[in-house]
Scaffold this active site. Sequence first.
Site, PDB file in Angstrom:
ATOM      1  N   HIS A 138       2.087   3.313  -9.013  1.00 58.70           N
ATOM      2  CA  HIS A 138       1.938   1.774  -9.213  1.00 58.70           C
ATOM      3  C   HIS A 138       2.994   1.195 -10.035  1.00 58.70           C
ATOM      4  O   HIS A 138       3.341   0.134  -9.742  1.00 58.70           O
ATOM      5  CB  HIS A 138       0.435   1.291  -9.977  1.00 58.70           C
ATOM      6  CG  HIS A 138      -0.810   1.841  -9.265  1.00 58.70           C
ATOM      7  ND1 HIS A 138      -0.858   1.736  -7.976  1.00 58.70           N
ATOM      8  CD2 HIS A 138      -1.849   2.476  -9.541  1.00 58.70           C
ATOM      9  CE1 HIS A 138      -2.069   1.966  -7.471  1.00 58.70           C
ATOM     10  NE2 HIS A 138      -2.525   2.559  -8.249  1.00 58.70           N
ATOM     11  N   ASP A 162       0.801  -1.289   0.042  1.00 57.30           N
ATOM     12  CA  ASP A 162      -0.066  -0.053   0.000  1.00 57.30           C
ATOM     13  C   ASP A 162       0.707   1.163  -0.162  1.00 57.30           C
ATOM     14  O   ASP A 162       1.952   1.269   0.575  1.00 57.30           O
ATOM     15  CB  ASP A 162      -0.896   0.115   1.325  1.00 57.30           C
ATOM     16  CG  ASP A 162      -2.015   1.077   1.162  1.00 57.30           C
ATOM     17  OD1 ASP A 162      -2.362   1.359  -0.079  1.00 57.30           O
ATOM     18  OD2 ASP A 162      -2.493   1.493   2.302  1.00 57.30           O
ATOM     19  N   ARG A 190      -1.386   8.840 -10.068  1.00 54.69           N
ATOM     20  CA  ARG A 190      -1.407   7.287  -9.395  1.00 54.69           C
ATOM     21  C   ARG A 190      -0.753   6.383  -9.834  1.00 54.69           C
ATOM     22  O   ARG A 190      -0.105   5.714  -9.387  1.00 54.69           O
ATOM     23  CB  ARG A 190      -2.787   7.206  -8.696  1.00 54.69           C
ATOM     24  CG  ARG A 190      -3.445   8.403  -7.858  1.00 54.69           C
ATOM     25  CD  ARG A 190      -4.827   7.638  -7.544  1.00 54.69           C
ATOM     26  NE  ARG A 190      -4.853   6.639  -6.691  1.00 54.69           N
ATOM     27  CZ  ARG A 190      -4.507   6.377  -5.349  1.00 54.69           C
ATOM     28  NH1 ARG A 190      -4.478   7.374  -4.876  1.00 54.69           N
ATOM     29  NH2 ARG A 190      -4.600   5.139  -4.908  1.00 54.69           N
ATOM     30  N   ARG A 234       2.152  -4.656   6.244  1.00 55.65           N
ATOM     31  CA  ARG A 234       1.383  -3.678   5.644  1.00 55.65           C
ATOM     32  C   ARG A 234       2.226  -2.551   5.287  1.00 55.65           C
ATOM     33  O   ARG A 234       2.700  -1.850   6.450  1.00 55.65           O
ATOM     34  CB  ARG A 234       0.093  -3.464   6.317  1.00 55.65           C
ATOM     35  CG  ARG A 234      -0.730  -2.339   5.173  1.00 55.65           C
ATOM     36  CD  ARG A 234      -1.875  -2.268   5.414  1.00 55.65           C
ATOM     37  NE  ARG A 234      -2.534  -1.019   4.695  1.00 55.65           N
ATOM     38  CZ  ARG A 234      -4.018  -1.277   4.298  1.00 55.65           C
ATOM     39  NH1 ARG A 234      -4.529  -2.289   4.579  1.00 55.65           N
ATOM     40  NH2 ARG A 234      -4.462  -0.565   3.430  1.00 55.65           N
ATOM     41  N   SER A 265      -7.272  -5.743  -4.891  1.00 54.53           N
ATOM     42  CA  SER A 265      -8.414  -6.207  -3.791  1.00 54.53           C
ATOM     43  C   SER A 265      -9.786  -6.217  -4.397  1.00 54.53           C
ATOM     44  O   SER A 265     -10.077  -5.614  -5.627  1.00 54.53           O
ATOM     45  CB  SER A 265      -8.707  -5.532  -2.693  1.00 54.53           C
ATOM     46  OG  SER A 265      -9.449  -4.392  -2.795  1.00 54.53           O
ATOM     47  N   SER A 266     -10.740  -7.339  -4.150  1.00 54.54           N
ATOM     48  CA  SER A 266     -12.145  -7.290  -4.882  1.00 54.54           C
ATOM     49  C   SER A 266     -13.112  -5.780  -4.778  1.00 54.54           C
ATOM     50  O   SER A 266     -13.637  -5.588  -5.498  1.00 54.54           O
ATOM     51  CB  SER A 266     -12.878  -8.347  -4.205  1.00 54.54           C
ATOM     52  OG  SER A 266     -12.923  -8.428  -2.758  1.00 54.54           O
ATOM     53  N   LEU A 307      11.039 -20.356  -4.719  1.00 54.27           N
ATOM     54  CA  LEU A 307      10.334 -19.424  -3.814  1.00 54.27           C
ATOM     55  C   LEU A 307       8.809 -19.429  -4.404  1.00 54.27           C
ATOM     56  O   LEU A 307       8.476 -19.555  -5.749  1.00 54.27           O
ATOM     57  CB  LEU A 307      10.718 -18.133  -4.036  1.00 54.27           C
ATOM     58  CG  LEU A 307       9.614 -16.942  -3.409  1.00 54.27           C
ATOM     59  CD1 LEU A 307       9.677 -16.842  -2.038  1.00 54.27           C
ATOM     60  CD2 LEU A 307      10.332 -15.546  -3.993  1.00 54.27           C
TER      61      LEU A 307
HETATM   62  C1  IPE Z   1      -5.643  -2.809   0.132  1.00 58.33           C
HETATM   63  O1  IPE Z   1      -5.153  -1.438  -0.174  1.00 58.33           O
HETATM   64  C2  IPE Z   1      -5.427  -3.376  -1.210  1.00 58.33           C
HETATM   65  C3  IPE Z   1      -4.059  -3.568  -2.052  1.00 58.33           C
HETATM   66  C4  IPE Z   1      -2.993  -3.060  -1.559  1.00 58.33           C
HETATM   67  C5  IPE Z   1      -4.166  -4.198  -3.226  1.00 58.33           C
HETATM   68  P1  IPE Z   1      -6.235  -0.293  -0.331  1.00 58.33           P
HETATM   69  O2  IPE Z   1      -5.485   0.954  -0.301  1.00 58.33           O
HETATM   70  O3  IPE Z   1      -7.192  -0.802  -1.458  1.00 58.33           O
HETATM   71  O4  IPE Z   1      -7.101  -0.272   1.088  1.00 58.33           O
HETATM   72  P2  IPE Z   1      -7.709   0.610   2.050  1.00 58.33           P
HETATM   73  O5  IPE Z   1      -8.714   1.195   1.047  1.00 58.33           O
HETATM   74  O6  IPE Z   1      -7.142   1.742   2.414  1.00 58.33           O
HETATM   75  O7  IPE Z   1      -8.739  -0.026   3.136  1.00 58.33           O
HETATM   76  C1  IPE Z   2      -1.822   0.098  -3.329  1.00 59.10           C
HETATM   77  O1  IPE Z   2      -1.670   1.567  -3.242  1.00 59.10           O
HETATM   78  C2  IPE Z   2      -1.919  -0.459  -4.579  1.00 59.10           C
HETATM   79  C3  IPE Z   2      -3.380  -0.882  -4.896  1.00 59.10           C
HETATM   80  C4  IPE Z   2      -4.243  -1.062  -4.307  1.00 59.10           C
HETATM   81  C5  IPE Z   2      -3.562  -1.372  -6.235  1.00 59.10           C
HETATM   82  P1  IPE Z   2      -2.763   2.592  -3.209  1.00 59.10           P
HETATM   83  O2  IPE Z   2      -3.021   2.890  -4.586  1.00 59.10           O
HETATM   84  O3  IPE Z   2      -3.841   2.225  -2.388  1.00 59.10           O
HETATM   85  O4  IPE Z   2      -2.080   3.875  -2.711  1.00 59.10           O
HETATM   86  P2  IPE Z   2      -2.652   5.004  -1.643  1.00 59.10           P
HETATM   87  O5  IPE Z   2      -2.894   4.105  -0.421  1.00 59.10           O
HETATM   88  O6  IPE Z   2      -3.751   5.702  -2.460  1.00 59.10           O
HETATM   89  O7  IPE Z   2      -1.625   5.748  -1.476  1.00 59.10           O
HETATM   90 MG    MG Z   3      -4.048   2.454  -0.321  1.00 61.23          MG
END
Ligand code: IPE
Ligand code: IPE
Ligand code: MG
Length: 249
Positions: free
Chosen positions: A34, A17, A30, A185, A62-63, A128
Amino acid sequence: MPPQSATPPRHIAIVMDGNGRWAKARHRPRSFGHNAGRKAVREVVEGCLRQGVRTLTLFAFSSENWQRPQEEVGALMELFMRALDKEVEELHDQGVRLRFVGDLGAFDTPLHKRMLAAMTRTAGNDKLHLNIAVNYGGRWDIVQAARKVAEAVVRGELHINDIHEQQLDQGMCLAELPPLDLFIRTGGESRVSNFLLWQLAYAELYFTETLWPDFDQASLQHAIEDYARRERRYGRVSEQVNQTRSTPG
Ligand code: IPE
Ligand code: IPE
Ligand code: MG
């Protein structure tokens, strides 16, 4: 960086995250964050190989992430395609077995096909086990395992009285892999966000402010060192744990 001497975690799971905030701090879209996250994936794979961690599960989508703006979801799907085209051969050469876990049927055909091809290509590797959770939700995982158990009951292969934790466990996505030892995390949020709910029961939790694109082998080593200092009691008391440790055999 020398490998750790203590027994490394058998299985690490990471919520990757903080990509969006990393990009925002650089006044970039954004998707730039990624994309930058790919390097961190290579870092943790390398780190696990060096430190003797045999199973790594990464939460990539995530879903619930389908609810993000269409543009971001599209950019993520493109990134997955590019990553699959570019990284699979190198992972294969490194002896990595790649698996995608989640409800894969939701992805469009070309992407779905590439995921299946990558799993087939690397199926014989054992150095792995790298699991990428995509369109994954911890509740979904429990539901699909429960459905398998219910189907066995309907077919007359299993009696209701014989449904125990083990039967559900066997139906979960990561069933044959070692138990989850360490959950990491990045990005500063202290929540699970519907990741491996069932598997987290006795995992050690590690939260760091580091944003995912900045996470590297040294960051992984810090997390593993922190884990090595934990006392895992599984409901017992400290004296019992130490007694088990000092008992030969
Ligand atoms: C969790 O991160 C999902 C992934 C890292 C793939 P999110 O950014 O989606 O989670 P929330 O919305 O902060 O809970
Ligand atoms: C996690 O990073 C990646 C995915 C959920 C795909 P975020 O995109 O949630 O990044 P923040 O949390 O907005 O910084
Ligand atoms: Mg996030």
